[in-house]
Design an enzyme around this catalytic site. Structure first.
Site, PDB file in Angstrom:
ATOM      1  N   TYR A  55      -1.541  -0.742  10.172  1.00  0.00           N
ATOM      2  CA  TYR A  55      -1.854  -1.071   9.008  1.00  0.00           C
ATOM      3  C   TYR A  55      -0.717  -0.827   7.862  1.00  0.00           C
ATOM      4  O   TYR A  55      -0.197  -1.625   7.095  1.00  0.00           O
ATOM      5  CB  TYR A  55      -3.185  -0.685   8.189  1.00  0.00           C
ATOM      6  N   SER A  77       0.864  -1.158   0.030  1.00  0.00           N
ATOM      7  CA  SER A  77       0.062  -0.161   0.004  1.00  0.00           C
ATOM      8  C   SER A  77       0.840   1.329  -0.065  1.00  0.00           C
ATOM      9  O   SER A  77       1.929   1.192   0.552  1.00  0.00           O
ATOM     10  CB  SER A  77      -0.953  -0.009   1.165  1.00  0.00           C
TER      11      SER A  77
END
Length: 249
Positions: free
Chosen positions: A155, A140
């Site tokens: 995350y 990401s």
């Protein structure tokens, strides 16, 4: 067709509006036989059926090593080989650093990072025997810029770990003909973030994206097909940004 006669395994691929299913669909269109792995509640067999005949749905939990090994064995039994693995399974949580509990940390890292390790471990022996394979890991932009739009710091940490793990595997298994690469999506319109971004915040976000739009799952799928194909046969250890210019470095 870029993936004719290839067998592709995609984790977390059952959600109809997710990156995994978009990738499964495009890989099938390019000639691959696709195995969609997901939790039972996501109905991976139903998702595989939406691709047409000749594809496979397998119930699997990427946080459980035995489940990953069993899933790889099921794919091998059905198709006889595994050429491509897309480590797509991941979950997020919008919390701040001081609010992250031990359970939160374990849950987020287990799916993205432990899952990437376990599923890679499950398919690498097959790829080694074949002397070929392509592993594509979904990280990401939050791993690169220190936080995303919705995901918490754990995350970001999980997705940064995926980058490090993939690069280390690329170094280790290149000699076996196995390529390992990553994509780092920016903000993509999936069910995970649907309806969670207010219009005023979205306007600000778009001002920071040179292409001036939110990404679509197909944008990421196309890059994964490229990395899995022979067009990328001399690429390993690569991180391919798919963010519309949100992060240029």
């Amino acid at each position: 067709m870029l993936l004719k006669d290839k067998v592709a395994v995609i984790t977390g691929g059952a959600g109809p509006n997710g990156l995994g299913f978009a990738t499964a669909k495009l890989m099938a269109q390019h000639g691959a036989r696709v195995a969609i792995l997901d939790l039972a509640g996501a109905e991976p067999t139903t998702a595989a059926g939406r691709l047409g005949d000749g594809h496979l749905g397998v119930v699997a939990d990427v946080t459980d090593k035995a489940s990953c090994d069993a899933a790889a064995a099921a794919v091998l039994k059905a198709f006889g080989r595994i050429d491509i693995l897309v480590n797509n399974a991941g979950i997020t949580q919008p919390v701040k650093t001081l609010d992250i509990t031990g359970a939160d940390y374990d849950r987020i890292l287990d799916v993205s990072l432990r899952g990437t390790l376990y599923m890679s471990q499950a398919v690498i022996p097959v790829m080694r025997k074949q002397k070929s394979g392509a592993i594509c890991c979904v990280s990401s932009v939050s791993a690169q810029r220190g936080g995303g739009i919705l995901g918490g710091p754990h995350y970001s940490a999980a997705k940064a770990g995926v980058l490090g793990l993939a690069r280390a595997m690329a170094r280790e298994f290149g000699i076996d003909g196995i390529r390992v690469n990553c994509v780092t999506p920016g903000l993509i319109a999936t069910d995970i973030n649907k309806g969670l971004i207010p219009e005023d915040k979205l306007k600000t976000i778009l001002e920071g994206i040179p292409l001036n739009r939110i990404g679509e799952p197909a944008d990421v799928a196309g890059c994964l097909v490229f990395l899995a194909s022979d067009l990328a046969k001399y690429l390993t250890g690569v991180t391919l940004d798919v963010n519309g210019g949100m992060l240029i470095h």
